[in-house]
Design a protein around this motif. Structure first.
Motif, mmCIF file in Angstrom:
data_model
loop_
_atom_site.group_PDB
_atom_site.id
_atom_site.type_symbol
_atom_site.label_atom_id
_atom_site.label_comp_id
_atom_site.label_asym_id
_atom_site.label_seq_id
_atom_site.Cartn_x
_atom_site.Cartn_y
_atom_site.Cartn_z
ATOM 1 N N GLU A 1 1.268 -1.154 0.036
ATOM 2 C CA GLU A 1 -0.334 0.146 0.478
ATOM 3 C C GLU A 1 0.836 1.351 -0.311
ATOM 4 O OE1 GLU A 1 -2.178 2.953 -0.276
ATOM 5 O OE2 GLU A 1 -3.518 0.629 -0.138
ATOM 6 N N VAL A 2 0.687 1.605 -1.303
ATOM 7 C CA VAL A 2 1.492 3.273 -1.053
ATOM 8 C C VAL A 2 1.504 4.104 -0.237
ATOM 9 C CG1 VAL A 2 1.854 5.312 -2.762
ATOM 10 C CG2 VAL A 2 1.991 3.329 -3.795
ATOM 11 N N LEU A 3 -0.151 4.702 0.808
ATOM 12 C CA LEU A 3 -0.075 5.509 1.963
ATOM 13 C C LEU A 3 0.023 4.769 2.660
ATOM 14 C CD1 LEU A 3 -2.839 7.723 -0.280
ATOM 15 C CD2 LEU A 3 -0.053 7.733 0.046
ATOM 16 N N HIS A 4 0.899 3.099 3.044
ATOM 17 C CA HIS A 4 0.302 2.975 4.341
ATOM 18 C C HIS A 4 1.242 3.664 5.245
ATOM 19 C CE1 HIS A 4 1.843 -1.027 6.680
ATOM 20 N NE2 HIS A 4 2.537 0.584 7.378
ATOM 21 N N TYR A 5 1.909 4.405 5.303
ATOM 22 C CA TYR A 5 2.961 5.329 6.589
ATOM 23 C C TYR A 5 2.020 6.562 6.741
ATOM 24 C CZ TYR A 5 6.517 2.091 6.009
ATOM 25 O OH TYR A 5 7.093 1.231 6.309
ATOM 26 N N GLU A 6 0.909 7.072 5.397
ATOM 27 C CA GLU A 6 -0.343 8.566 6.366
ATOM 28 C C GLU A 6 -1.022 7.583 7.356
ATOM 29 O OE1 GLU A 6 -2.142 10.628 2.444
ATOM 30 O OE2 GLU A 6 -3.105 9.050 2.748
ATOM 31 N N SER A 7 -1.063 6.552 7.710
ATOM 32 C CA SER A 7 -2.087 6.595 8.717
ATOM 33 C C SER A 7 -1.657 6.531 9.511
ATOM 34 C CB SER A 7 -2.365 5.056 8.606
ATOM 35 O OG SER A 7 -1.057 4.047 8.807
ATOM 36 N N ALA A 8 -0.365 7.119 10.240
ATOM 37 C CA ALA A 8 0.354 7.585 11.155
ATOM 38 C C ALA A 8 1.033 8.468 11.372
ATOM 39 C CB ALA A 8 2.107 6.804 11.649
ATOM 40 N N PHE A 9 0.887 8.784 9.772
ATOM 41 C CA PHE A 9 1.415 11.051 9.509
ATOM 42 C C PHE A 9 0.135 11.679 10.258
ATOM 43 C CE2 PHE A 9 0.934 14.220 6.540
ATOM 44 C CZ PHE A 9 1.774 15.284 7.282
ATOM 45 N N LEU A 10 -1.439 11.524 9.299
ATOM 46 C CA LEU A 10 -2.000 12.434 9.351
ATOM 47 C C LEU A 10 -2.484 12.790 11.065
ATOM 48 C CD1 LEU A 10 -4.342 11.679 6.355
ATOM 49 C CD2 LEU A 10 -2.710 13.323 6.678
ATOM 50 N N PRO A 11 -2.797 11.632 11.815
ATOM 51 C CA PRO A 11 -3.131 11.585 13.450
ATOM 52 C C PRO A 11 -2.382 12.122 13.916
ATOM 53 C CG PRO A 11 -3.719 9.390 12.819
ATOM 54 C CD PRO A 11 -3.210 10.119 11.346
ATOM 55 N N ALA A 12 -0.905 12.297 13.709
ATOM 56 C CA ALA A 12 -0.056 13.282 14.012
ATOM 57 C C ALA A 12 -0.011 14.336 13.534
ATOM 58 C CB ALA A 12 1.430 12.508 14.095
ATOM 59 N N LEU A 13 -0.516 14.792 12.539
ATOM 60 C CA LEU A 13 -0.437 16.343 12.379
ATOM 61 C C LEU A 13 -1.209 17.205 12.087
ATOM 62 C CD1 LEU A 13 0.336 17.981 9.797
ATOM 63 C CD2 LEU A 13 -1.353 16.759 7.888
ATOM 64 N N GLU A 14 -2.884 16.298 12.775
ATOM 65 C CA GLU A 14 -3.724 16.361 13.577
ATOM 66 C C GLU A 14 -3.216 16.804 14.656
ATOM 67 O OE1 GLU A 14 -8.906 15.957 14.514
ATOM 68 O OE2 GLU A 14 -7.484 14.809 13.073
ATOM 69 N N GLU A 15 -2.900 15.707 15.944
ATOM 70 C CA GLU A 15 -3.029 16.483 17.504
ATOM 71 C C GLU A 15 -1.702 17.140 17.630
ATOM 72 O OE1 GLU A 15 -3.188 11.795 18.467
ATOM 73 O OE2 GLU A 15 -5.257 12.034 16.805
ATOM 74 N N ALA A 16 -0.979 17.209 17.707
ATOM 75 C CA ALA A 16 0.461 17.598 17.640
ATOM 76 C C ALA A 16 0.301 18.729 18.749
ATOM 77 C CB ALA A 16 1.301 16.948 16.765
ATOM 78 N N ARG A 17 -0.242 19.188 17.303
ATOM 79 C CA ARG A 17 -0.461 21.662 18.056
ATOM 80 C C ARG A 17 -0.887 21.485 19.810
ATOM 81 N NH1 ARG A 17 1.413 25.934 16.490
ATOM 82 N NH2 ARG A 17 3.525 24.670 15.788
ATOM 83 N N PRO A 18 -2.155 20.706 19.167
ATOM 84 C CA PRO A 18 -3.527 20.695 20.358
ATOM 85 C C PRO A 18 -2.525 20.192 21.428
ATOM 86 C CG PRO A 18 -4.571 20.538 18.651
ATOM 87 C CD PRO A 18 -2.905 19.850 18.336
ATOM 88 N N SER A 19 -2.097 18.787 21.383
ATOM 89 C CA SER A 19 -1.175 18.294 22.863
ATOM 90 C C SER A 19 -0.686 18.751 23.520
ATOM 91 C CB SER A 19 -0.599 16.429 22.535
ATOM 92 O OG SER A 19 -2.333 15.752 21.658
ATOM 93 N N ALA A 20 0.631 19.619 22.091
ATOM 94 C CA ALA A 20 1.841 20.271 22.807
ATOM 95 C C ALA A 20 1.404 21.754 23.814
ATOM 96 C CB ALA A 20 2.584 20.586 21.609
#
Length: 197
Positions: free
Chosen positions: A46-65
């Motif tokens: 699956e070409v977008l295999h790692y997108e499933s980890a990237f997208l949640p981090a993109l959404e959650e990093a700033r609010p969590s920090a």
């Protein structure tokens, strides 16, 4: 390859908290980009295999920090807030590197992937994502022929600037001392009790 190009760097020097963060984040980003790039042909189909980890981090990093900084306003433990905030942004950069390396290995420009570009559109992280992509590709193009640390230094700078963008500013002083400034912002101020629901 890194050890051969830059002997006595890995595990050979004691670093202050800032340089340790910068170095570890740089090494993680390059290692994961390189591993996913080189293994793309026999890795996940699956070409977008790692997108499933990237997208949640993109959404959650700033609010969590931001939440970690708000908690710091109460507990005042510098080591806790540094570890939490640096860890969140380091993870975002790491998952970005996974995703970018895998796409690069498949010969795909992330700008042609709507499921990646749309969440990044007008996002605070977009400039850093672009720089991370360029820096990792520059390192990859010269793999095994690295003569200087400039490309790797760019990864370190990205890591420090992402944290600063999130409101945590490191400052260097004489004798290798580091201080930390976490200014008050609307996003990182604790909510007064009268505004609780």
């Amino acid at each position: 390859m890194f050890e051969e190009s830059f002997p006595k760097v890995l595990l050979h020097s004691k670093q202050n908290v800032l340089d340790h963060f910068r170095f570890e984040c740089m090494l993680t980003c390059w290692n994961e980009f390189g591993a996913c790039w080189r293994s793309a042909e026999f890795g996940p189909t699956e070409v977008l295999h790692y997108e499933s980890a990237f997208l949640p981090a993109l959404e959650e990093a700033r609010p969590s920090a931001n939440e970690a900084i708000m908690q710091y306003r109460t507990h005042g433990d510098v080591s806790v807030v540094v570890n939490k905030v640096c860890g969140l942004y380091s993870a975002l950069l790491k998952y970005s590197a996974y995703h970018l390396g895998n796409l690069y290995g498949h010969g795909i420009d992330w700008r042609t992937v709507p499921s990646t570009t749309e969440p990044l559109n007008d996002h605070w992280f977009l400039p850093y994502f672009e720089r991370l992509d360029s820096a990792c590709k520059a390192i990859a193009m010269n793999i095994g022929n690295w003569k200087a640390c400039a490309a790797f230094d760019e990864l370190k700078d990205i890591a420090e600037e992402v944290v600063a963008d999130g409101g945590m500013h490191f400052k260097r002083h004489e004798e290798d001392r580091i201080s930390l400034d976490i200014p008050m912002t609307i996003e990182t101020m604790p909510v007064p009790p009268q505004f609780w629901r």
